[in-house]
Design a protein around this motif. Structure first.
Motif: not given
Length: 172
Positions: A31, A54, A61, A64, A73, A75
Motif C-alpha cells: 500500500s 498506475h 492494483i 484492496e 490499495k 500495488y
C-alpha cells in the motif's frame, strides 16, 4: 491533444522515487503507507507517485484492504509492463537516462565494500549478431532478477542493485 502512452510512460519513469517504487513493488504488493515507510517518504507523496505509475500502466492494483475504515490499495509492478515504452524523442530518453544515472549514484552510496559485483562500461562497434545476443542476455538478466525479487528484509535475502541501459548509437 493527448500524448502517446509510451511517451507519457517515459516521463513517468523519469523520476527517482518512481524508479525506487517500481523496484520495491517487483518483489511484493504494498500500500502507499507501506511503500512510504520503506522509502522514508511521506504517504501523500508516495500516493501521488503510485497513481501516476498506475495510470501509465506500470502498476497493477492486486488487492484492496480495509484499514481503519478506509480502503487501502495494494500495488504490484510487473516488470514486463515497461517493455513497450519507447520514444523517438531524444529529450525524453535523455531524461530517463539522467534519472537512472542519478539513481545509480544514490545506490552506489550503499555498496558493500569488498563484496563481489560486476561493472562494465563500453562504447564499441560490434557485429549485429553479437549485439542481438547481448540484448537477449540483458533481457534474461532482468527477468532472472525480477522473478526472484522478494519483499524487503526477507530472511536469507540481500539488497542488490542492477542498472542496465543498452542502446544502439547513431554514427558520428
Amino acid at each position: 491533444m493527448s500524448e502517446s502512452p509510451a511517451l507519457d510512460g517515459l516521463r513517468v519513469l523519469a523520476h527517482p522515487i518512481r524508479l525506487r517504487v517500481l523496484s520495491l513493488l517487483t518483489g511484493v504488493a504494498m500500500s502507499a503507507a507501506e511503500v512510504a515507510r520503506e522509502l522514508g517518504e511521506t504517504q501523500a507523496n508516495v500516493s501521488y507517485h503510485l497513481r501516476r505509475l498506475h495510470e501509465a500502466g506500470l502498476l497493477d492494483i492486486v488487492e484492496e484492504v480495509r484499514i481503519r475504515g478506509g480502503l487501502a490499495k495494494r500495488y504490484r509492478h510487473d516488470p514486463e509492463s515497461g517493455s513497450w515504452f519507447t520514444s523517438t524523442n531524444p529529450h525524453e530518453e535523455q531524461l530517463l537516462l539522467a534519472t537512472m544515472a542519478e539513481e545509480l549514484k544514490r545506490r552506489g552510496e550503499f555498496r558493500v565494500p569488498g563484496q563481489r559485483g560486476s561493472t562494465t562500461d563500453t562504447e564499441i562497434w560490434v557485429d549485429r549478431e553479437t549485439w542481438e545476443k547481448a540484448l537477449e542476455q540483458a533481457r534474461e538478466l532482468g527477468e532472472l532478477l525480477h522473478s526472484a525479487a522478494k519483499p524487503p528484509r526477507t530472511r536469507g535475502t540481500i539488497p542488490v542493485s542492477a542498472t542496465v541501459s543498452m542502446f544502439e548509437m547513431r554514427r558520428r
